[in-house]
Design a protein around this motif. Structure first.
Motif, PDB file in Angstrom:
ATOM      1  N   GLU A 144     120.018 -57.266  11.568  1.00  0.00           N
ATOM      2  CA  GLU A 144     120.025 -56.077  12.414  1.00  0.00           C
ATOM      3  C   GLU A 144     118.644 -55.823  13.001  1.00  0.00           C
ATOM      4  O   GLU A 144     117.625 -56.201  12.412  1.00  0.00           O
TER       5      GLU A 144
ATOM      6  N   GLY B 223     116.471 -50.288  15.107  1.00  0.00           N
ATOM      7  CA  GLY B 223     116.294 -48.988  14.492  1.00  0.00           C
ATOM      8  C   GLY B 223     114.931 -48.390  14.823  1.00  0.00           C
ATOM      9  O   GLY B 223     114.071 -49.041  15.412  1.00  0.00           O
TER      10      GLY B 223
ATOM     11  N   LEU C 103     121.445 -50.354  18.479  1.00  0.00           N
ATOM     12  CA  LEU C 103     121.253 -51.324  17.411  1.00  0.00           C
ATOM     13  C   LEU C 103     121.908 -52.645  17.796  1.00  0.00           C
ATOM     14  O   LEU C 103     122.939 -52.663  18.463  1.00  0.00           O
TER      15      LEU C 103
ATOM     16  N   ARG D 124     126.604 -47.110   7.324  1.00  0.00           N
ATOM     17  CA  ARG D 124     125.303 -46.486   7.120  1.00  0.00           C
ATOM     18  C   ARG D 124     125.241 -45.857   5.745  1.00  0.00           C
ATOM     19  O   ARG D 124     126.258 -45.504   5.156  1.00  0.00           O
TER      20      ARG D 124
ATOM     21  N   THR E 138     120.631 -39.808  10.362  1.00  0.00           N
ATOM     22  CA  THR E 138     119.561 -40.537   9.697  1.00  0.00           C
ATOM     23  C   THR E 138     120.103 -41.323   8.515  1.00  0.00           C
ATOM     24  O   THR E 138     120.768 -40.772   7.635  1.00  0.00           O
TER      25      THR E 138
ATOM     26  N   TYR F 137     121.260 -48.403   8.611  1.00  0.00           N
ATOM     27  CA  TYR F 137     122.474 -48.896   9.245  1.00  0.00           C
ATOM     28  C   TYR F 137     122.628 -50.401   8.970  1.00  0.00           C
ATOM     29  O   TYR F 137     121.677 -51.165   9.152  1.00  0.00           O
TER      30      TYR F 137
ATOM     31  N   THR G 235     118.842 -51.667   8.995  1.00  0.00           N
ATOM     32  CA  THR G 235     117.749 -51.178   9.845  1.00  0.00           C
ATOM     33  C   THR G 235     117.736 -49.657   9.771  1.00  0.00           C
ATOM     34  O   THR G 235     118.783 -49.011   9.800  1.00  0.00           O
ATOM     35  N   GLN G 236     116.537 -49.104   9.636  1.00  0.00           N
ATOM     36  CA  GLN G 236     116.400 -47.661   9.429  1.00  0.00           C
ATOM     37  C   GLN G 236     116.493 -46.915  10.755  1.00  0.00           C
ATOM     38  O   GLN G 236     115.828 -47.283  11.735  1.00  0.00           O
ATOM     39  N   VAL G 237     117.293 -45.878  10.762  1.00  0.00           N
ATOM     40  CA  VAL G 237     117.368 -44.954  11.891  1.00  0.00           C
ATOM     41  C   VAL G 237     116.995 -43.576  11.373  1.00  0.00           C
ATOM     42  O   VAL G 237     117.591 -43.078  10.417  1.00  0.00           O
TER      43      VAL G 237
END
Length: 122
Positions: free
Chosen positions: A6, A9, A20, A38, A91, A94, A116-118
């Protein structure tokens, strides 16, 4: 074997957008339904969206319906998640995942990316 990676983010303000991407290795990408999940801190992993092998049938969680769009490009072995009107409650980390069926439960997804961080700020 399918490997998923991924990207895309980041940190965005509430109301903003992110896209993404999930790149898959292997020649069998088009044989898998693809999903996005997520997981927020302290919460269970939850389904976000999924798309059929041919890309014609998407499915969304109620919480993202109308704001997120899942799509795929089988020629590029990539699935996307367009996220609009983001909220602080979006938040999470994901993850993309691959399954044999669009209607697979999360436990039936065979392959997972690293996430991947959102982060959505208010």
């Amino acid at each position: 074997q399918v490997q998923l990676v991924e990207s895309g983010g980041g940190l965005v303000q509430a109301g903003g957008s992110l896209r993404l991407s999930c790149a898959a290795s292997g020649r069998t990408f088009s044989s898998y339904a693809m999903g996005w999940f997520r997981q927020a801190p302290g919460k269970a992993r939850e389904f976000v969206a999924a798309i059929s092998q041919n890309g014609r049938m998407p499915d969304y969680a109620d919480s993202v319906q109308g704001r997120f769009i899942i799509s795929r490009d089988n020629a590029k072995n990539t699935v996307y998640l367009g996220m609009n009107s983001l909220k602080p409650e979006d938040t999470a980390v994901y993850y993309c995942a691959a399954a044999a069926s669009l209607w697979a439960g999360s436990g039936e997804y065979e392959y997972w990316g690293q996430g991947t961080q959102v982060t959505v700020s208010s």
